[in-house]
Scaffold this motif. Structure first.
Motif, PDB file in Angstrom:
ATOM      1  N   ILE A  82      33.412   5.984 -28.732  1.00 49.65           N
ATOM      2  CA  ILE A  82      33.946   7.230 -28.157  1.00 49.65           C
ATOM      3  C   ILE A  82      34.055   7.094 -26.638  1.00 49.65           C
ATOM      4  O   ILE A  82      35.089   7.427 -26.044  1.00 49.65           O
ATOM      5  CB  ILE A  82      33.059   8.450 -28.522  1.00 49.65           C
ATOM      6  N   ILE A  83      32.996   6.566 -26.014  1.00 47.24           N
ATOM      7  CA  ILE A  83      33.015   6.441 -24.546  1.00 47.24           C
ATOM      8  C   ILE A  83      34.119   5.477 -24.115  1.00 47.24           C
ATOM      9  O   ILE A  83      34.906   5.770 -23.213  1.00 47.24           O
ATOM     10  CB  ILE A  83      31.630   6.022 -24.028  1.00 47.24           C
ATOM     11  N   ALA A  84      34.207   4.324 -24.801  1.00 44.85           N
ATOM     12  CA  ALA A  84      35.209   3.320 -24.412  1.00 44.85           C
ATOM     13  C   ALA A  84      36.633   3.867 -24.559  1.00 44.85           C
ATOM     14  O   ALA A  84      37.474   3.707 -23.675  1.00 44.85           O
ATOM     15  CB  ALA A  84      35.033   2.070 -25.263  1.00 44.85           C
ATOM     16  N   PHE A  85      36.893   4.529 -25.673  1.00 47.68           N
ATOM     17  CA  PHE A  85      38.243   5.054 -25.903  1.00 47.68           C
ATOM     18  C   PHE A  85      38.537   6.254 -25.003  1.00 47.68           C
ATOM     19  O   PHE A  85      39.664   6.433 -24.542  1.00 47.68           O
ATOM     20  CB  PHE A  85      38.459   5.411 -27.384  1.00 47.68           C
ATOM     21  N   ALA A  86      37.510   7.067 -24.738  1.00 49.88           N
ATOM     22  CA  ALA A  86      37.712   8.237 -23.872  1.00 49.88           C
ATOM     23  C   ALA A  86      38.036   7.804 -22.444  1.00 49.88           C
ATOM     24  O   ALA A  86      38.894   8.387 -21.784  1.00 49.88           O
ATOM     25  CB  ALA A  86      36.477   9.136 -23.891  1.00 49.88           C
ATOM     26  N   LEU A  87      37.341   6.748 -21.965  1.00 49.43           N
ATOM     27  CA  LEU A  87      37.592   6.282 -20.599  1.00 49.43           C
ATOM     28  C   LEU A  87      39.022   5.781 -20.427  1.00 49.43           C
ATOM     29  O   LEU A  87      39.578   5.824 -19.343  1.00 49.43           O
ATOM     30  CB  LEU A  87      36.598   5.167 -20.234  1.00 49.43           C
ATOM     31  N   ARG A  88      39.615   5.306 -21.520  1.00 48.22           N
ATOM     32  CA  ARG A  88      40.994   4.780 -21.444  1.00 48.22           C
ATOM     33  C   ARG A  88      42.043   5.796 -21.881  1.00 48.22           C
ATOM     34  O   ARG A  88      43.223   5.485 -21.963  1.00 48.22           O
ATOM     35  CB  ARG A  88      41.111   3.531 -22.337  1.00 48.22           C
ATOM     36  N   HIS A  89      41.601   7.016 -22.182  1.00 50.77           N
ATOM     37  CA  HIS A  89      42.551   8.000 -22.709  1.00 50.77           C
ATOM     38  C   HIS A  89      43.555   8.417 -21.612  1.00 50.77           C
ATOM     39  O   HIS A  89      43.154   8.719 -20.484  1.00 50.77           O
ATOM     40  CB  HIS A  89      41.795   9.223 -23.222  1.00 50.77           C
ATOM     41  N   PRO A  90      44.865   8.433 -21.936  1.00 51.22           N
ATOM     42  CA  PRO A  90      45.872   8.699 -20.898  1.00 51.22           C
ATOM     43  C   PRO A  90      45.721  10.040 -20.179  1.00 51.22           C
ATOM     44  O   PRO A  90      45.960  10.128 -18.976  1.00 51.22           O
ATOM     45  CB  PRO A  90      47.206   8.635 -21.660  1.00 51.22           C
ATOM     46  N   THR A  91      45.319  11.107 -20.879  1.00 52.03           N
ATOM     47  CA  THR A  91      45.231  12.386 -20.169  1.00 52.03           C
ATOM     48  C   THR A  91      43.782  12.780 -19.850  1.00 52.03           C
ATOM     49  O   THR A  91      43.532  13.468 -18.863  1.00 52.03           O
ATOM     50  CB  THR A  91      45.890  13.520 -20.983  1.00 52.03           C
ATOM     51  N   LEU A  92      42.823  12.361 -20.673  1.00 53.18           N
ATOM     52  CA  LEU A  92      41.433  12.788 -20.465  1.00 53.18           C
ATOM     53  C   LEU A  92      40.607  11.785 -19.667  1.00 53.18           C
ATOM     54  O   LEU A  92      39.558  12.123 -19.115  1.00 53.18           O
ATOM     55  CB  LEU A  92      40.753  13.003 -21.835  1.00 53.18           C
ATOM     56  N   GLY A  93      41.079  10.530 -19.639  1.00 51.06           N
ATOM     57  CA  GLY A  93      40.285   9.430 -19.098  1.00 51.06           C
ATOM     58  C   GLY A  93      39.768   9.655 -17.690  1.00 51.06           C
ATOM     59  O   GLY A  93      38.596   9.430 -17.401  1.00 51.06           O
ATOM     60  N   LYS A  94      40.630  10.138 -16.789  1.00 51.91           N
ATOM     61  CA  LYS A  94      40.264  10.256 -15.383  1.00 51.91           C
ATOM     62  C   LYS A  94      39.106  11.254 -15.190  1.00 51.91           C
ATOM     63  O   LYS A  94      38.094  10.947 -14.561  1.00 51.91           O
ATOM     64  CB  LYS A  94      41.500  10.719 -14.595  1.00 51.91           C
ATOM     65  N   GLU A  95      39.278  12.440 -15.796  1.00 47.60           N
ATOM     66  CA  GLU A  95      38.249  13.487 -15.674  1.00 47.60           C
ATOM     67  C   GLU A  95      36.952  13.050 -16.339  1.00 47.60           C
ATOM     68  O   GLU A  95      35.847  13.317 -15.845  1.00 47.60           O
ATOM     69  CB  GLU A  95      38.748  14.780 -16.360  1.00 47.60           C
ATOM     70  N   PHE A  96      37.096  12.366 -17.477  1.00 51.63           N
ATOM     71  CA  PHE A  96      35.918  11.940 -18.227  1.00 51.63           C
ATOM     72  C   PHE A  96      35.122  10.906 -17.422  1.00 51.63           C
ATOM     73  O   PHE A  96      33.886  10.967 -17.354  1.00 51.63           O
ATOM     74  CB  PHE A  96      36.346  11.360 -19.583  1.00 51.63           C
ATOM     75  N   ARG A  97      35.839   9.989 -16.781  1.00 59.24           N
ATOM     76  CA  ARG A  97      35.187   8.968 -15.942  1.00 59.24           C
ATOM     77  C   ARG A  97      34.379   9.645 -14.825  1.00 59.24           C
ATOM     78  O   ARG A  97      33.239   9.291 -14.558  1.00 59.24           O
ATOM     79  CB  ARG A  97      36.257   8.051 -15.342  1.00 59.24           C
ATOM     80  N   LYS A  98      34.978  10.671 -14.228  1.00 57.62           N
ATOM     81  CA  LYS A  98      34.312  11.412 -13.159  1.00 57.62           C
ATOM     82  C   LYS A  98      33.006  12.035 -13.687  1.00 57.62           C
ATOM     83  O   LYS A  98      31.951  11.935 -13.071  1.00 57.62           O
ATOM     84  CB  LYS A  98      35.259  12.524 -12.667  1.00 57.62           C
ATOM     85  N   HIS A  99      33.138  12.640 -14.876  1.00 58.77           N
ATOM     86  CA  HIS A  99      31.975  13.291 -15.484  1.00 58.77           C
ATOM     87  C   HIS A  99      30.869  12.278 -15.783  1.00 58.77           C
ATOM     88  O   HIS A  99      29.694  12.527 -15.505  1.00 58.77           O
ATOM     89  CB  HIS A  99      32.405  14.006 -16.774  1.00 58.77           C
ATOM     90  N   ILE A 100      31.247  11.137 -16.335  1.00 58.51           N
ATOM     91  CA  ILE A 100      30.255  10.104 -16.682  1.00 58.51           C
ATOM     92  C   ILE A 100      29.534   9.650 -15.405  1.00 58.51           C
ATOM     93  O   ILE A 100      28.315   9.508 -15.388  1.00 58.51           O
ATOM     94  CB  ILE A 100      30.940   8.893 -17.375  1.00 58.51           C
ATOM     95  N   LYS A 101      30.296   9.463 -14.345  1.00 61.92           N
ATOM     96  CA  LYS A 101      29.686   9.026 -13.081  1.00 61.92           C
ATOM     97  C   LYS A 101      28.683  10.075 -12.605  1.00 61.92           C
ATOM     98  O   LYS A 101      27.589   9.749 -12.154  1.00 61.92           O
ATOM     99  CB  LYS A 101      30.765   8.823 -12.021  1.00 61.92           C
TER     100      LYS A 101
END
Ligand code: G1P
Length: 289
Positions: A264-283
């Motif tokens: 889920i994390i790997a695919f979410a980080l690469r997701h075209p629309t959600l990836g950027k925000e998700f990366r920010k959240h993970i950080k």
């Protein structure tokens, strides 16, 4: 011969994923915004395959429904002006031709493959196990088809695993014939510690010669009392060359709870629309860990 058919066994009970998989097929559990099985089907389509044969069992109809045309849903979405969503839903039902075969008894992976013999016929075919998701630039199946075009023999995808995990996999031994390719000499299904020093584990992608069906039809139950594909593969490897291929990419075991979270994390980080925000959240949350 061109490879046009892919077999995807989905008949398993999903016991590793209980209680989530009690009423829902584990293949329908979501990775970000689509069920795991859709990633597998998309890999097949992206690799140029023309037909999928699902090996199903009771309680798996949600998988067939997911890839079916849903007249009511599409009509409602259209009426509400949700054209983009409607397109996406319609795209899923147009991905590829899918036929289903029932595995009537839970006798193992080898038996599941054997049940497709009449639908596959006398031609090489691909097998993809739904638990194994691969993130890669070139789809794993396509990489294997490229090797097949060269060697015209059966191929199993492999990856190196830590030695204390080899008992969870089919393990291959053999001679390296070129970078990333091993000619298979021996195979063990879930070997006990000490049986082999090889760390080359089979992951759920195979290209098989149709001879495998006749071998599967005559094979005795192996590990866990089940008809094991690995045992049949070893017989095939003694008859004609078979290759193990170290694919390029990262494999996630989405049939295991921890592997599923990692996917889920790997695919979410690469997701075209959600990836950027998700990366920010993970950080942000990683700072608090
Ligand atoms: C199956 C195969 C095994 C392979 C594994 C890959 O095992 O029998 O050889 O290494 O898939 O995921 P399962 O995990 O279904 O028990």
């Amino acid at each position: 011969m061109k490879i046009t058919k892919a077999v995807i066994p989905v008949a398993g009970l999903g016991t590793r994923f209980l209680p989530a998989s009690k009423a829902i097929p584990k293949e329908m559990l979501t990775i970000v915004d689509r069920p795991t099985i859709q990633y597998i089907v998309e890999e097949v389509v992206a690799s140029g395959i023309e037909e999928i044969i699902l090996v199903t069992s009771e309680g798996k109809s949600a998988i067939e429904n997911h890839f079916d045309y849903d007249f009511e849903l599409e009509t409602v979405l259209k009426a509400k002006g949700k054209d983009v969503l409607c397109e996406e839903i319609s795209h899923i039902s147009n991905l590829i031709d899918i036929v289903s075969v029932r595995q009537k008894k839970p006798l193992g992976l080898g038996h599941a493959i054997w049940t497709t013999r009449k639908v596959v016929g006398n031609q090489p075919f691909v097998v993809l196990l739904g638990d194994d998701l691969v993130l890669s630039d070139t789809p794993c199946t396509q990489q294997m088809i490229e090797l097949y075009d060269d060697c015209q023999e059966s191929i199993v995808a492999i990856q190196r695993v830590p030695l204390d995990q080899t008992s969870q996999y089919g393990i291959v031994e053999g001679e390296r014939v070129r970078e990333g390719v091993v000619r298979v000499e021996r195979m063990f299904e879930k070997p006990k510690p000490g049986v082999t020093t090889s760390d080359l584990a089979i992951i759920g992608r195979y290209i098989l010669q149709p001879e495998i069906f006749e071998i599967l039809g005559g094979i005795q139950p192996g590990h866990g009392g089940e008809i094991q594909l690995t045992d049949a593969l070893l017989t095939l490897a003694h008859r004609r060359p078979m290759y193990a291929y170290e694919f390029k990419g990262t494999r996630y075991d989405a049939g295991d709870k921890l592997g599923y979270l990692k996917a889920i994390i790997a695919f979410a980080l690469r997701h075209p629309t959600l990836g950027k925000e998700f990366r920010k959240h993970i950080k942000e949350i990683c700072v608090d860990l």
